[in-house]
Scaffold this active site. Sequence first.
Site, PDB file in Angstrom:
ATOM      1  CE  LYS A 187      -2.343   1.545   3.804  1.00 10.91           C
ATOM      2  NZ  LYS A 187      -1.758   2.898   3.945  1.00 10.91           N
ATOM      3  CD  GLU A 242      -6.422   7.380   7.939  1.00  7.86           C
ATOM      4  OE1 GLU A 242      -5.628   6.732   7.224  1.00  7.86           O
ATOM      5  OE2 GLU A 242      -6.191   7.662   9.130  1.00  7.86           O
TER       6      GLU A 242
HETATM    7  O1  KIV Z   1      -0.972   2.407   8.729  1.00  6.67           O
HETATM    8  C1  KIV Z   1      -2.176   2.125   8.878  1.00  6.67           C
HETATM    9  O2  KIV Z   1      -2.583   1.457   9.834  1.00  6.67           O
HETATM   10  C2  KIV Z   1      -3.098   2.585   7.856  1.00  6.67           C
HETATM   11  C3  KIV Z   1      -4.563   2.404   8.113  1.00  6.67           C
HETATM   12  C4  KIV Z   1      -5.046   3.433   9.065  1.00  6.67           C
HETATM   13  C5  KIV Z   1      -5.349   2.408   6.859  1.00  6.67           C
HETATM   14  O3  KIV Z   1      -2.689   3.112   6.876  1.00  6.67           O
END
Ligand code: KIV
Length: 302
Positions: free
Chosen positions: A128, A197
């Site tokens: 991600k 988010e």
């Molecule tokens: O780092 C994380 O936990 C996140 C979530 C809040 C989506 O990016």
Amino acid sequence: MTTRPRTPAPGTPAPGKLPLPELAQMKQRGDRIVMVTAYDAPSGRIADDAGVDLILVGDSAAMVVLGHDSTVPATMEEMIILTRAVNRGARRPLVIADLPFGSYQVSDEHAVETGVRFLKEAAADAVKLEGAGVMLSRVRALTSSGIPVMGHLGLTPQTATMLGGFKAQGRNAAKAVQLYEDALALEAAGCFAIVLEAVPAPVAARITASLTVPTIGIGAGAGCDGQVLVWHDLLGLYDGKAPRFVKQYAELAPTIRNALSRYAAEVRDGTFPEPKHTYAMSDDELASFEAELAEVRTPTEF
Ligand code: KIV
């Protein structure tokens, strides 16, 4: 014809793993996607047992596990260790590694090197990254190298300072349009899903309806295709005030504190350990032990 065990080809999902394309089908069917963060093997196992679909090894680890004030200090080495640990516990959920700040900003090549490390060294199923704009090129570079990418828009914690802090995003029409365009661009660049988010619910719902890939909301309302919460928030492992989008499904901090206090008290008053917590020895062996000790030279004799 002889049969022999097949070694899965590189990139072949582990047996029992949720197939990545299933996520888009879940969206089409209207089946909500469940994602949670996790940072170690026991949590990965528990999330798997609970039927969670996606596990994010979030760089939130920097804050909730490592005690930093932001996600920025998370390092590659830390994230790789945590992702590998989660993977040892989780079987069915897809495990997504958060690319830490500094590991993908500099160039497409660096982003691909980072992604490759997560897949090879940590057995991550996907990565991600945060943002759009120049990050679209990173998404294209990663996906064309065979590395599945989840996007992340709205409140992007790695750049929270530039956003004015940990606050909701897209709350005026112009900012909401920008979010909408960014989401469409991330989908076109190849993201298989996008985290939204701290985005107003109607904006998130409108974005969700316009995408073929699923959105995973955190503070973005029920109109997203799935939801994610941070492990420590969901389980009440903090004493402080949680953000408004958090729902605590347990309050484990007081439970853990109480257990540790009882343990400390019992160690101090000698009620732990009891005989049932220790190992016995036969009377004969014990007698021989004592006899042999009587023969052992004392330190002054050396
Ligand atoms: O780092 C994380 O936990 C996140 C979530 C809040 C989506 O990016």
